[in-house]
Motif scaffolding. Structure first.
Motif, PDB file in Angstrom:
ATOM      1  N   PRO A  72       0.818  -1.208   0.000  1.00  0.00           N
ATOM      2  CA  PRO A  72       0.000   0.000   0.000  1.00  0.00           C
ATOM      3  C   PRO A  72       0.856   1.263   0.000  1.00  0.00           C
ATOM      4  O   PRO A  72       2.031   1.233   0.355  1.00  0.00           O
ATOM      5  CB  PRO A  72      -0.786  -0.107   1.313  1.00  0.00           C
ATOM      6  N   ALA A  73       0.253   2.349  -0.423  1.00  0.00           N
ATOM      7  CA  ALA A  73       0.944   3.639  -0.444  1.00  0.00           C
ATOM      8  C   ALA A  73       0.407   4.500   0.698  1.00  0.00           C
ATOM      9  O   ALA A  73      -0.790   4.524   0.953  1.00  0.00           O
ATOM     10  CB  ALA A  73       0.709   4.343  -1.776  1.00  0.00           C
ATOM     11  N   LEU A  74       1.308   5.167   1.381  1.00  0.00           N
ATOM     12  CA  LEU A  74       0.933   6.066   2.461  1.00  0.00           C
ATOM     13  C   LEU A  74       1.479   7.446   2.138  1.00  0.00           C
ATOM     14  O   LEU A  74       2.603   7.574   1.669  1.00  0.00           O
ATOM     15  CB  LEU A  74       1.530   5.618   3.794  1.00  0.00           C
ATOM     16  N   GLY A  75       0.706   8.457   2.404  1.00  0.00           N
ATOM     17  CA  GLY A  75       1.171   9.824   2.237  1.00  0.00           C
ATOM     18  C   GLY A  75       1.027  10.553   3.555  1.00  0.00           C
ATOM     19  O   GLY A  75       0.032  10.388   4.253  1.00  0.00           O
ATOM     20  N   THR A  76       2.045  11.311   3.920  1.00  0.00           N
ATOM     21  CA  THR A  76       1.968  12.081   5.148  1.00  0.00           C
ATOM     22  C   THR A  76       2.473  13.489   4.901  1.00  0.00           C
ATOM     23  O   THR A  76       3.160  13.758   3.914  1.00  0.00           O
ATOM     24  CB  THR A  76       2.788  11.460   6.293  1.00  0.00           C
ATOM     25  N   TYR A  77       2.135  14.355   5.788  1.00  0.00           N
ATOM     26  CA  TYR A  77       2.582  15.739   5.731  1.00  0.00           C
ATOM     27  C   TYR A  77       2.922  16.151   7.151  1.00  0.00           C
ATOM     28  O   TYR A  77       2.179  15.856   8.078  1.00  0.00           O
ATOM     29  CB  TYR A  77       1.465  16.628   5.179  1.00  0.00           C
ATOM     30  N   ALA A  78       4.047  16.779   7.308  1.00  0.00           N
ATOM     31  CA  ALA A  78       4.438  17.245   8.635  1.00  0.00           C
ATOM     32  C   ALA A  78       4.835  18.711   8.556  1.00  0.00           C
ATOM     33  O   ALA A  78       5.558  19.112   7.654  1.00  0.00           O
ATOM     34  CB  ALA A  78       5.599  16.421   9.173  1.00  0.00           C
TER      35      ALA A  78
END
Length: 107
Positions: free
Chosen positions: A77-83
């Motif tokens: 699966p692909a995960l996207g995050t933003y910090a």
């Protein structure tokens, strides 16, 4: 309470096992009070950590020197995050209704 799947139990156990390491890392980042667009120490620390964990890291994503993209594996699966981790000059995390710079740091 629902029974946890083996996969979820494995994930929870792994997080518990590594909690101190992550907490120490986040404390190190906390001690780099870098304002927006100048999070050089923080970005480097994250990229170094991700590389050490086997991620391929692209530095300077979107032509922004402190942005990065990390990839691991060949499929989902692909995960996207933003910090958002920049410091606000002259402020701190103290619970006070006035400006309270961190002790020992120049504004």
């Amino acid at each position: 309470m629902a029974t946890m799947t083996n996969e979820k139990r494995h994930a929870v156990d792994w997080i518990d096992e590594h909690a101190r390491r992550f907490s120490d890392f986040h404390l190190r980042i906390w001690n780099y009070p870098e304002p927006a667009w100048r999070e050089y120490k923080s970005a480097k620390a994250y990229c170094d950590l991700l590389r050490a964990e086997g991620f391929a890291v692209e530095v300077g994503s979107g032509e922004m020197p402190t942005a990065f993209c990390a990839r691991w594996g060949k499929s989902g699966p692909a995960l996207g995050t933003y910090a958002e981790s920049d410091a606000v000059p002259g402020n701190s995390q103290q619970v006070v209704p006035y400006r309270a710079p961190r002790a020992g740091l120049h504004a």
